[in-house]
Design a protein around this motif. Sequence first.
Motif, PDB file in Angstrom:
ATOM      1  N   ARG A  15     -23.348  23.185 -47.603  1.00 39.63           N
ATOM      2  CA  ARG A  15     -24.028  24.111 -47.000  1.00 39.63           C
ATOM      3  C   ARG A  15     -22.881  25.191 -46.282  1.00 39.63           C
ATOM      4  O   ARG A  15     -21.965  24.568 -45.540  1.00 39.63           O
ATOM      5  N   PHE A  16     -23.352  26.432 -46.610  1.00 40.85           N
ATOM      6  CA  PHE A  16     -22.245  27.392 -46.028  1.00 40.85           C
ATOM      7  C   PHE A  16     -23.097  28.456 -45.014  1.00 40.85           C
ATOM      8  O   PHE A  16     -24.079  29.068 -45.420  1.00 40.85           O
ATOM      9  N   ASP A  17     -23.105  28.753 -43.709  1.00 40.77           N
ATOM     10  CA  ASP A  17     -23.767  29.544 -42.899  1.00 40.77           C
ATOM     11  C   ASP A  17     -22.867  30.652 -42.495  1.00 40.77           C
ATOM     12  O   ASP A  17     -21.976  30.444 -41.817  1.00 40.77           O
ATOM     13  N   PRO A  40     -18.299  23.188 -44.923  1.00 42.10           N
ATOM     14  CA  PRO A  40     -17.358  21.960 -45.106  1.00 42.10           C
ATOM     15  C   PRO A  40     -16.082  22.152 -45.101  1.00 42.10           C
ATOM     16  O   PRO A  40     -15.225  21.283 -44.680  1.00 42.10           O
ATOM     17  N   PHE A  41     -15.662  23.739 -44.799  1.00 40.26           N
ATOM     18  CA  PHE A  41     -14.090  23.714 -44.825  1.00 40.26           C
ATOM     19  C   PHE A  41     -14.065  24.433 -43.234  1.00 40.26           C
ATOM     20  O   PHE A  41     -12.668  24.906 -42.967  1.00 40.26           O
ATOM     21  N   GLY A  42     -14.856  24.091 -42.215  1.00 39.16           N
ATOM     22  CA  GLY A  42     -14.987  24.815 -41.156  1.00 39.16           C
ATOM     23  C   GLY A  42     -15.357  26.407 -41.354  1.00 39.16           C
ATOM     24  O   GLY A  42     -15.808  26.774 -42.308  1.00 39.16           O
ATOM     25  N   GLY A  43     -15.010  26.992 -40.253  1.00 36.55           N
ATOM     26  CA  GLY A  43     -15.252  28.490 -40.177  1.00 36.55           C
ATOM     27  C   GLY A  43     -14.085  29.170 -40.995  1.00 36.55           C
ATOM     28  O   GLY A  43     -12.849  29.082 -40.939  1.00 36.55           O
ATOM     29  N   PRO A  63      -5.397  27.146 -49.652  1.00 38.13           N
ATOM     30  CA  PRO A  63      -5.574  26.761 -51.090  1.00 38.13           C
ATOM     31  C   PRO A  63      -7.056  26.001 -51.045  1.00 38.13           C
ATOM     32  O   PRO A  63      -7.404  26.171 -52.415  1.00 38.13           O
ATOM     33  N   GLU A  64      -7.439  25.369 -50.325  1.00 33.67           N
ATOM     34  CA  GLU A  64      -8.628  24.696 -50.358  1.00 33.67           C
ATOM     35  C   GLU A  64     -10.033  25.477 -50.674  1.00 33.67           C
ATOM     36  O   GLU A  64     -10.791  25.228 -51.434  1.00 33.67           O
ATOM     37  N   THR A  65     -10.032  26.430 -49.621  1.00 36.50           N
ATOM     38  CA  THR A  65     -11.073  27.487 -49.886  1.00 36.50           C
ATOM     39  C   THR A  65     -11.023  28.198 -51.318  1.00 36.50           C
ATOM     40  O   THR A  65     -11.941  28.592 -51.919  1.00 36.50           O
ATOM     41  N   ALA A  66      -9.694  28.738 -51.469  1.00 39.27           N
ATOM     42  CA  ALA A  66      -9.562  29.266 -52.818  1.00 39.27           C
ATOM     43  C   ALA A  66     -10.091  28.541 -53.932  1.00 39.27           C
ATOM     44  O   ALA A  66     -10.564  28.938 -54.886  1.00 39.27           O
TER      45      ALA A  66
END
Length: 216
Positions: A15-17, A40-43, A63-66
Motif C-alpha cells: 500500500r502506498f498512501d 513499503p519504502f517509507g516516504g 534504486p529500490e523505488t526506481a
Amino acid sequence: MNRPAAAAPGPGPLRFDGWIAGVGTTSGTRLVLGHWVGSPFGGFSDVMVERPDGHRLLLAPTPETARFVAQTYVFDEVRVVPVRVRVGEDGWSVDAGELLRLRFTVGRRGLTGLLLRAVPGTLAARPAWTAVTDPAARLLMGVRTRGSAVGDRREYYGARDLRPVTAATARFEGRDLGMLATIVPPVRFGFGSTPRRPSLVRVTTTVLAAREGAAR
C-alpha cells in the motif's frame, strides 16, 4: 535505455498512501507526480514524464523505488535522482535533481472532491471499493481505478480527495515547458491515465500480485 534490474515483489498487498498530481503543459510534455507519505519504502516521491514524442521517463530517488515503479509501469528510460517535494497550503514545488523544476498551485475542491472526502478512509482504501468507483471514474473523468499492471500485478486506486491544479510552471533539462494545459493525449505509463483536467488526488494505492488480486 537505463532500466534497473528486476526483483520479485514481496508477498501480500503493498500500500502506498499519498497524493498523485497530473499536469499538462503547452509544450506537450505531461508530468505525473507521486508523493507518498507512507509506503513499503517509507516516504518518497517520484515523477513520471512523457514528452511530446512519446518518450516515457521515470525519475525516482533510490534504486529500490526506481526498480519497483519500473516493474509496475512502462518506461523507455529510468533515472535515479533526488526528488524533493515541498508542500504549502495552496502551492507545491518539486525538484528532481538538475533535471526538473515544477511548481503548481491548487484550487478549492469541487463536488467530486467533497464526495470523495465523505467516504471513510478505511473504506476508500479497500480494493473491493474500486468496483464501485471504477465505472463512475471512467464515465466522469475518463480514468480507471482498478486494472492490470506490469509484472503480473494488479493495482487499485482508492481516491480520497480531489482538487484542481490551477496554475503551473515547469522546466525540464533547462527548458521551459510552457503554461498549464490539459493532459492530452493521455499518458501511457500504465492501464490508466490521470484526469484530463490537471488535478491533485489524495489516494491510497494497493498493488497485489495477480493471484492475490484474483482472490478479491
